[in-house]
Design an enzyme around this catalytic site. Structure first.
Site, PDB file in Angstrom:
ATOM      1  N   GLY A   8       0.836  -1.209   0.000  1.00 59.59           N
ATOM      2  CA  GLY A   8       0.000   0.000   0.000  1.00 59.59           C
ATOM      3  C   GLY A   8       0.864   1.250   0.000  1.00 59.59           C
ATOM      4  O   GLY A   8       0.536   2.250   0.641  1.00 59.59           O
ATOM      5  N   GLY A  11      -0.450   4.863  -0.746  1.00 62.61           N
ATOM      6  CA  GLY A  11      -1.568   5.365   0.052  1.00 62.61           C
ATOM      7  C   GLY A  11      -1.138   6.529   0.930  1.00 62.61           C
ATOM      8  O   GLY A  11      -0.008   7.021   0.831  1.00 62.61           O
ATOM      9  N   ARG A  36      -2.417  -1.139  -7.683  1.00 64.21           N
ATOM     10  CA  ARG A  36      -2.474  -0.402  -8.951  1.00 64.21           C
ATOM     11  C   ARG A  36      -1.110  -0.316  -9.613  1.00 64.21           C
ATOM     12  O   ARG A  36      -0.085  -0.368  -8.945  1.00 64.21           O
ATOM     13  CB  ARG A  36      -3.016   1.012  -8.708  1.00 64.21           C
ATOM     14  CG  ARG A  36      -4.522   1.005  -8.587  1.00 64.21           C
ATOM     15  CD  ARG A  36      -5.046   2.397  -8.401  1.00 64.21           C
ATOM     16  NE  ARG A  36      -4.576   2.983  -7.152  1.00 64.21           N
ATOM     17  CZ  ARG A  36      -4.462   4.297  -6.944  1.00 64.21           C
ATOM     18  NH1 ARG A  36      -4.751   5.145  -7.903  1.00 64.21           N
ATOM     19  NH2 ARG A  36      -4.066   4.753  -5.783  1.00 64.21           N
ATOM     20  N   ASP A  52      -1.257  -7.574  -4.908  1.00 59.77           N
ATOM     21  CA  ASP A  52      -2.499  -7.654  -4.146  1.00 59.77           C
ATOM     22  C   ASP A  52      -2.158  -8.538  -2.941  1.00 59.77           C
ATOM     23  O   ASP A  52      -1.758  -9.688  -3.116  1.00 59.77           O
ATOM     24  CB  ASP A  52      -3.578  -8.302  -5.030  1.00 59.77           C
ATOM     25  CG  ASP A  52      -4.883  -8.516  -4.293  1.00 59.77           C
ATOM     26  OD1 ASP A  52      -4.874  -8.550  -3.040  1.00 59.77           O
ATOM     27  OD2 ASP A  52      -5.916  -8.675  -4.974  1.00 59.77           O
ATOM     28  N   TYR A 141     -14.611  -2.784   9.564  1.00 66.22           N
ATOM     29  CA  TYR A 141     -13.203  -2.336   9.648  1.00 66.22           C
ATOM     30  C   TYR A 141     -12.662  -2.591  11.052  1.00 66.22           C
ATOM     31  O   TYR A 141     -11.585  -3.172  11.228  1.00 66.22           O
ATOM     32  CB  TYR A 141     -13.137  -0.847   9.297  1.00 66.22           C
ATOM     33  CG  TYR A 141     -11.775  -0.224   9.464  1.00 66.22           C
ATOM     34  CD1 TYR A 141     -10.719  -0.574   8.647  1.00 66.22           C
ATOM     35  CD2 TYR A 141     -11.560   0.761  10.438  1.00 66.22           C
ATOM     36  CE1 TYR A 141      -9.467   0.024   8.794  1.00 66.22           C
ATOM     37  CE2 TYR A 141     -10.320   1.362  10.581  1.00 66.22           C
ATOM     38  CZ  TYR A 141      -9.276   0.982   9.762  1.00 66.22           C
ATOM     39  OH  TYR A 141      -8.046   1.576   9.912  1.00 66.22           O
ATOM     40  N   LYS A 145      -9.729  -5.125  12.391  1.00 64.76           N
ATOM     41  CA  LYS A 145      -8.559  -4.641  13.136  1.00 64.76           C
ATOM     42  C   LYS A 145      -8.397  -5.386  14.466  1.00 64.76           C
ATOM     43  O   LYS A 145      -7.274  -5.673  14.874  1.00 64.76           O
ATOM     44  CB  LYS A 145      -8.640  -3.125  13.343  1.00 64.76           C
ATOM     45  CG  LYS A 145      -8.398  -2.324  12.072  1.00 64.76           C
ATOM     46  CD  LYS A 145      -6.975  -2.536  11.547  1.00 64.76           C
ATOM     47  CE  LYS A 145      -6.685  -1.826  10.255  1.00 64.76           C
ATOM     48  NZ  LYS A 145      -5.365  -2.150   9.700  1.00 64.76           N
ATOM     49  N   ILE A 171      -5.320  10.349  10.782  1.00 59.24           N
ATOM     50  CA  ILE A 171      -4.025  10.909  10.375  1.00 59.24           C
ATOM     51  C   ILE A 171      -4.250  12.063   9.400  1.00 59.24           C
ATOM     52  O   ILE A 171      -4.937  11.912   8.391  1.00 59.24           O
ATOM     53  CB  ILE A 171      -3.129   9.830   9.729  1.00 59.24           C
ATOM     54  CG1 ILE A 171      -2.919   8.668  10.707  1.00 59.24           C
ATOM     55  CG2 ILE A 171      -1.784  10.432   9.319  1.00 59.24           C
ATOM     56  CD1 ILE A 171      -2.113   7.512  10.137  1.00 59.24           C
TER      57      ILE A 171
HETATM   58  N1  SER Z   1      -8.672   6.915  10.052  1.00 57.06           N
HETATM   59  C1  SER Z   1      -9.294   5.639   9.993  1.00 57.06           C
HETATM   60  C2  SER Z   1     -10.664   5.731   9.460  1.00 57.06           C
HETATM   61  O1  SER Z   1     -11.258   6.771   9.617  1.00 57.06           O
HETATM   62  C3  SER Z   1      -9.332   5.014  11.330  1.00 57.06           C
HETATM   63  O2  SER Z   1      -8.246   4.210  11.498  1.00 57.06           O
HETATM   64  O3  SER Z   1     -11.175   4.779   8.969  1.00 57.06           O
END
Ligand code: SER
Length: 326
Positions: A8, A11, A36, A52, A141, A145, A171
């Site tokens: 990744g 990203g 990609r 991938d 998600y 995790k 972030i």
């Molecule tokens: N920044 C991420 C999100 O919003 C959380 O880890 O999915």
């Protein structure tokens, strides 16, 4: 020579991490990878491989070809995109990570893999969220995790894999936009402020979430990866905090530079996700074990974001002539 594979790599975190790795370490070969194909990687000194992460054979081939010894595993599907395609989210985040950990076991690799504040849920204490607490996520998600953290812990305990992880807050960065997260509003807002002088925010003004500026996030990754294994007491994932602010506080900070900037609020499905996440994280364990401390507060983040984005404004077009950065 260190031989590092970054998944990744193009990203949000990957693009900053790769640049910093190349700057900071002389004796290093970084192999970038992602799903990609990028035309700019042809005929260049930098190595980029299409990968991938759900394809374990291709992963092994790349590890062998470049004699990789360390993986920064950043490929993943974030929270909002995950809700739109839960099957993809599980496949990439869980099966992809399992492939990385299996490769780490077979080839004796060191691994960094990010977790998230999304492991927490509505039943978790919202303020000073402890390192060890209830993890009851409501998003796929978050579920991937939590599973990932357990897998990391398991591979460390059972097979001695040197895997290290951080529970990232939202972030904020200017190099590459995030893709499909709930905390994306805290990045989008800067582009919209510069382009249109207005932003429609998808969470309420009182939504307070933990956030971190990219240079701090990168410093945390590198610090954690460099520390002696004996200092690491958490193999699932460390709580990592920098600052927390509400959407309204971010708007007010931007208005200090840009008084005519306006923001309205139209909460969508991401509000429900944000409502289950902590507001303030307790990261005492990271501070104690490997000396973590952040540098950027809200004022410093806003100043630096506006400065850098106005410099690269030709890439995305600053339409708002009222903005002047001193
Ligand atoms: N920044 C991420 C999100 O919003 C959380 O880890 O999915």
């Amino acid at each position: 020579m260190k031989k590092i594979l970054v998944t990744g790599s193009r990203g949000q975190v990957g693009s900053d991490l790769v640049a910093t790795l190349r700057q900071q370490y002389r004796e290093i070969r970084v192999v970038e990878s992602g799903r990609r194909n990028f035309s700019d990687t042809i005929n260049q000194e930098f190595i980029y491989e299409v990968l991938d992460v759900t394809d374990s054979k291709r992963l092994s081939k790349i590890i062998e070809q470049y004699q990789v010894d360390t993986i920064y595993h950043l490929a993943g599907v974030l929270s909002a995109k995950g809700e739109q395609n839960p099957q993809l989210c599980w496949n990439v985040n869980v099966n992809g990570l399992r492939n990385i950990l299996e490769a780490a076991r077979s080839y004796q690799l060191k691994v960094f893999c990010p977790s998230s504040i999304a492991v927490f849920g509505a039943n978790t204490p919202k303020f000073q969220t402890p390192q060890v607490t209830i993890e009851s996520p409501s998003t796929i998600y978050g579920i991937t995790k939590v599973t990932g953290e357990l897998l990391c812990q398991y591979y460390a305990d059972r097979f001695g894999v040197d895997v290290r992880s951080l529970r990232f807050p939202g972030i904020i960065s200017y190099k590459t936009p995030p893709g499909g997260g709930t905390t994306d509003f805290a990045v989008e807002i800067f582009y919209q402020a510069l382009q249109h002088g207005h932003y429609t925010c998808f969470v309420r003004p009182d939504t307070r979430l933990p956030m971190i500026y990219m240079p701090d996030a990168i410093a945390a990754i590198l610090q954690l990866m460099e520390v002696e294994p004996t200092s690491i007491t958490v193999r699932s994932s460390y709580n990592l905090a920098a600052i927390s602010f509400s959407a309204a506080e971010l708007v007010a900070e931007i208005q200090k530079y840009f008084p005519n900037f306006t923001c309205d609020y139209q909460p969508d499905f991401r509000q429900a996700i944000a409502d289950t996440w902590p507001a303030v994280i307790d990261d005492a364990q990271a501070r104690q074990d490997w000396g973590w401390q952040h540098s950027y507060d809200l004022t410093a983040i806003v100043t630096d974001m506006l400065e850098h984005l106005s410099l690269k404004s030709s890439e995305f077009g600053v339409l708002n002539s009222e903005f002047v950065f001193n």
